[in-house]
Design a protein around this motif. Structure first.
Motif, PDB file in Angstrom:
ATOM      1  N   VAL A 160       7.261  13.923   5.479  1.00  0.00           N
ATOM      2  CA  VAL A 160       6.710  12.816   5.042  1.00  0.00           C
ATOM      3  C   VAL A 160       5.775  13.218   3.972  1.00  0.00           C
ATOM      4  N   TYR A 161       5.942  12.517   2.356  1.00  0.00           N
ATOM      5  CA  TYR A 161       4.547  12.818   1.679  1.00  0.00           C
ATOM      6  C   TYR A 161       4.239  11.408   0.837  1.00  0.00           C
ATOM      7  N   LEU A 162       5.332  10.382   1.076  1.00  0.00           N
ATOM      8  CA  LEU A 162       4.896   9.002   0.528  1.00  0.00           C
ATOM      9  C   LEU A 162       5.202   8.014   1.713  1.00  0.00           C
ATOM     10  N   LEU A 163       4.131   7.208   1.962  1.00  0.00           N
ATOM     11  CA  LEU A 163       4.504   6.277   2.896  1.00  0.00           C
ATOM     12  C   LEU A 163       4.256   4.689   2.192  1.00  0.00           C
ATOM     13  N   LEU A 209       1.078  -1.135   0.011  1.00  0.00           N
ATOM     14  CA  LEU A 209       0.105  -0.208   0.089  1.00  0.00           C
ATOM     15  C   LEU A 209       0.878   1.426  -0.037  1.00  0.00           C
ATOM     16  N   VAL A 210       0.578   2.090  -1.231  1.00  0.00           N
ATOM     17  CA  VAL A 210       1.572   3.243  -1.066  1.00  0.00           C
ATOM     18  C   VAL A 210       0.573   4.464  -0.915  1.00  0.00           C
ATOM     19  N   ALA A 238       8.867   2.168   4.183  1.00  0.00           N
ATOM     20  CA  ALA A 238       9.601   3.151   3.461  1.00  0.00           C
ATOM     21  C   ALA A 238       8.932   4.368   3.498  1.00  0.00           C
ATOM     22  N   VAL A 239       9.592   5.642   3.563  1.00  0.00           N
ATOM     23  CA  VAL A 239       8.866   6.606   3.559  1.00  0.00           C
ATOM     24  C   VAL A 239       9.623   7.519   2.628  1.00  0.00           C
ATOM     25  N   LYS A 273      -1.463  14.641   0.673  1.00  0.00           N
ATOM     26  CA  LYS A 273      -1.516  15.696  -0.177  1.00  0.00           C
ATOM     27  C   LYS A 273      -0.658  16.742   0.656  1.00  0.00           C
ATOM     28  N   ARG A 274       0.369  17.404  -0.134  1.00  0.00           N
ATOM     29  CA  ARG A 274       1.298  18.313   0.501  1.00  0.00           C
ATOM     30  C   ARG A 274       1.418  19.567  -0.225  1.00  0.00           C
TER      31      ARG A 274
END
Length: 169
Positions: free
Chosen positions: A156-159, A61-62, A110-111, A66-67
């Protein structure tokens, strides 16, 4: 309402819980007059309400936070810190479809981070090593071990999450 309350609380605390982001994502939204929907029942264009929900989730799951905010008059970087779990993120209450046989428990692996402004900035990443379970920071040509508590840098903008038990993490 609950999600909005959590967002207000986050402004004075450590950050907005990731769960509140899902609550905001699934808040019913009335479509604008420019986005009317054709109703087959009443045979008319109506200002409908839409709701986004999760029916199922993949094993990997990625999540993209919203940044950046764009509107007719301005563009801004959103600086709200989001608190997220590294282990045991339970999506069972959020998934509306049939339960997965392996459950809906996810671990962060990962982030990706963005530091800077809308016009430019710098990207770094952090990832958990599958061999030793330790977290590492990747910054251009350097890699260094990091404490798990430092993974959430506030940028963080992607997890990236994986379903627990699906992979050897």
């Amino acid at each position: 309402e609950e999600a909005e309350e959590e967002e207000e609380e986050a402004k004075g605390s450590g950050g907005l819980p990731l769960r509140a982001c899902f609550d905001l994502f699934s808040t019913p939204e009335k479509l604008s007059p420019e986005d009317v929907w054709y109703c087959g029942k009443c045979k008319d264009h109506v200002q409908a309400t839409k709701t986004m929900e999760l029916w199922s989730v993949p094993d990997v799951l990625v999540l993209h936070l919203k940044r950046f905010s764009y509107n007719r008059y301005s563009r801004d970087k959103l600086e709200t810190e989001v608190d997220f779990p590294l282990d045991g993120f339970d999506l069972s209450e959020l998934v509306k479809g049939p339960s997965n046989s392996q459950g809906e428990l996810f671990d962060c692996v990962a982030v990706s981070n963005h530091m800077g402004s809308l016009g430019g900035g710098h990207y770094t990443a952090s990832a958990r090593n599958v061999e030793d379970g330790k977290w590492y920071k990747f910054n251009d040509s350097s890699t260094s071990e990091m404490r798990p508590e430092a993974v959430n840098s506030g940028n963080v903008y992607l997890l990236v999450y994986v379903r627990r038990g699906k992979f050897d993490v």
